[in-house]
Design a protein around this motif. Structure first.
Motif, mmCIF file in Angstrom:
data_model
loop_
_atom_site.group_PDB
_atom_site.id
_atom_site.type_symbol
_atom_site.label_atom_id
_atom_site.label_comp_id
_atom_site.label_asym_id
_atom_site.label_seq_id
_atom_site.Cartn_x
_atom_site.Cartn_y
_atom_site.Cartn_z
ATOM 1 N N ARG A 10 0.819 -1.227 0.000
ATOM 2 C CA ARG A 10 0.000 0.000 0.000
ATOM 3 C C ARG A 10 0.846 1.268 0.000
ATOM 4 N NH1 ARG A 10 -3.774 -1.512 4.869
ATOM 5 N NH2 ARG A 10 -1.780 -2.473 5.394
ATOM 6 N N ARG B 169 -2.420 -5.642 -10.302
ATOM 7 C CA ARG B 169 -3.289 -5.623 -9.120
ATOM 8 C C ARG B 169 -3.235 -4.288 -8.382
ATOM 9 N NH1 ARG B 169 -2.898 -10.463 -4.832
ATOM 10 N NH2 ARG B 169 -4.130 -9.483 -3.210
ATOM 11 N N HIS B 170 -2.036 -3.661 -8.368
ATOM 12 C CA HIS B 170 -1.861 -2.399 -7.631
ATOM 13 C C HIS B 170 -1.577 -1.304 -8.663
ATOM 14 C CE1 HIS B 170 -1.666 -4.924 -4.108
ATOM 15 N NE2 HIS B 170 -0.621 -5.570 -4.596
ATOM 16 N N TRP C 58 -1.184 1.772 -8.771
ATOM 17 C CA TRP C 58 -0.287 2.893 -8.485
ATOM 18 C C TRP C 58 1.197 2.471 -8.539
ATOM 19 C CZ3 TRP C 58 -3.008 0.100 -4.937
ATOM 20 C CH2 TRP C 58 -2.258 -0.597 -4.007
ATOM 21 N N LEU C 59 1.424 1.168 -8.661
ATOM 22 C CA LEU C 59 2.789 0.648 -8.487
ATOM 23 C C LEU C 59 3.635 0.786 -9.755
ATOM 24 C CD1 LEU C 59 4.443 -0.957 -6.316
ATOM 25 C CD2 LEU C 59 3.752 -3.035 -7.532
#
Ligand code: SAM
Length: 360
Positions: free
Chosen positions: A192, A214-215, A217-218
């Protein structure tokens, strides 16, 4: 077979260690029968290999077929395939109907298909092509500590793999299969607060591509040996993450990409001995600076689900590489020696744990 026969009084014993000669520690089998099954493991491994290589499970994916049909579809001899499937039916790989002379997949059979989520077909191919012969040299390893593979192949395993593109492809494919073992741990990563994650030894980028999808922002970098990371481009493109995830070829004993706020080493350090791990961790520590996060996905001996996987992998490390599986105390001391604080060990539903650390 001269082992004691199964008796109610022996199999019903529940308290304390099983007495010598007891069948309770042997799944209800006489100890000599249980031992014979273990000793025959090398034959069963080869039987699994040849049916995997021939693609027998794939031609049965739609349902049972006459043995002769399965044999002709895979180009092998019917009489010998019949004997193989009968043997492997006892191991729950196939369902063999002797009256109808048909064969279908047993409860484990789909794991030898090429395209199931939990496929181990590429592991079957790679282990038998690469690991099988070296393990005949375990006797010498036990005495001098030189990995059996290094003696058999004439060089360290990863150097040998690097020599041929098919070996690189086969190894990456097997690692892709084994991702199933690490999926629970990868799903448990707490990213996160992470902005940029470098996947150290990230192979063909499969794991980082999935994390980036999946993330959203990564940002990420797949770091591996140049000839390995070359295979990551198509994987990242297929996952649609090339705008956020790039590749970097290099040697983690020399240096790793600098300046990220988090580093992942999934299934990496168990390949190496403590001195080698200290060098890899030092390179990460130098690249990361202080207060960076480090996530290790590894087994922790005696912890997590399926501890038998750590025991089996430890054997693989002994025969093939200089590495080993480690306990929580081992991880703590390795990390602190390299300038990291072990923050916590997160157990998962799979055999791997997430070891979280911070650079000091
Ligand atoms: C056991 S695999 C793990 C791959 C991946 N992290 C995964 O979980 O599937 C080890 C990886 O380390 C890479 N590797 C080995 N030696 C390396 C080195 N000196 N520098 C960078 N990567 C290396 C291998 O190419 C391989 O991709």
């Amino acid at each position: 077979m001269n082992g004691p026969s199964t008796s109610a009084s022996v199999t019903s014993a529940t308290a304390g260690p099983a007495p010598a000669g007891s069948t309770s520690a042997c799944g209800g089998r006489a100890p000599a029968v249980a031992m014979l099954r273990l000793l025959a493991g090398f034959q069963v491994s080869q039987a699994l290999y040849v049916v995997a290589r021939a693609g027998v499970a794939d031609v049965l994916a739609a349902g049972p077929r006459p043995v002769a049909e399965a044999a002709s579809a895979t180009g092998v001899r019917t009489d010998l395939l019949r004997r193989l499937v009968r043997t492997l039916a006892a191991e729950h790989v196939f369902a063999f109907d002797a009256d109808q002379d048909t064969v279908g997949l047993g409860p484990l059979g789909h794991t030898l298909c090429s395209d199931t989520d939990d496929s181990l077909r590429d592991v079957a191919l790679m282990w038998m092509d690469t690991h099988y012969a070296p393990f005949a040299g375990l006797w010498s390893t036990l005495h001098d500590g030189v990995p059996a593979a290094e003696r058999e192949l004439g060089k360290p395993l990863f150097d040998w793999i690097a020599e041929e593109p098919e070996r690189v492809e086969g190894f990456s494919a097997a690692m892709g299969n084994l991702l199933a073992l690490r999926q629970d741990a990868l799903d448990s990563l707490d990213l996160r607060k992470v902005h940029h994650l470098v996947d150290i030894g990230g192979a063909d980028g499969t794991a980082l591509a999935a994390l980036a999808r999946r993330h959203e922002w990564l940002w990420g970098t797949v770091f591996d040996l140049p000839h390995v990371v070359a295979g990551a481009e198509p994987v990242l493109r297929a996952a649609g993450v090339t705008d956020r995830v790039g590749t970097w070829g290099g040697d983690f004993f020399e240096s790793v990409p600098p300046g990220a706020d988090a580093y992942l080493a999934c299934f990496i350090l168990h390949d190496w001995n403590d001195d080698q791990c200290a060098v890899i961790l030092d390179r990460i520590r130098r690249a990361a600076g202080s207060r960076a996060r480090l996530f290790l996905v590894e087994t922790v001996v005696g912890e997590g689900a399926a501890p038998e996987v750590a025991a089996l992998l430890d054997l693989t490390m002994m025969g093939m590489l200089n590495g080993r599986e480690r306990s929580r105390a081992d991880w703590r001391s390795l990390l602190s020696g390299a300038g990291f604080r072990l923050d916590r060990v997160v157990a998962t539903n799979g055999p791997m744990c997430v070891i979280e650390a911070t650079s000091l």
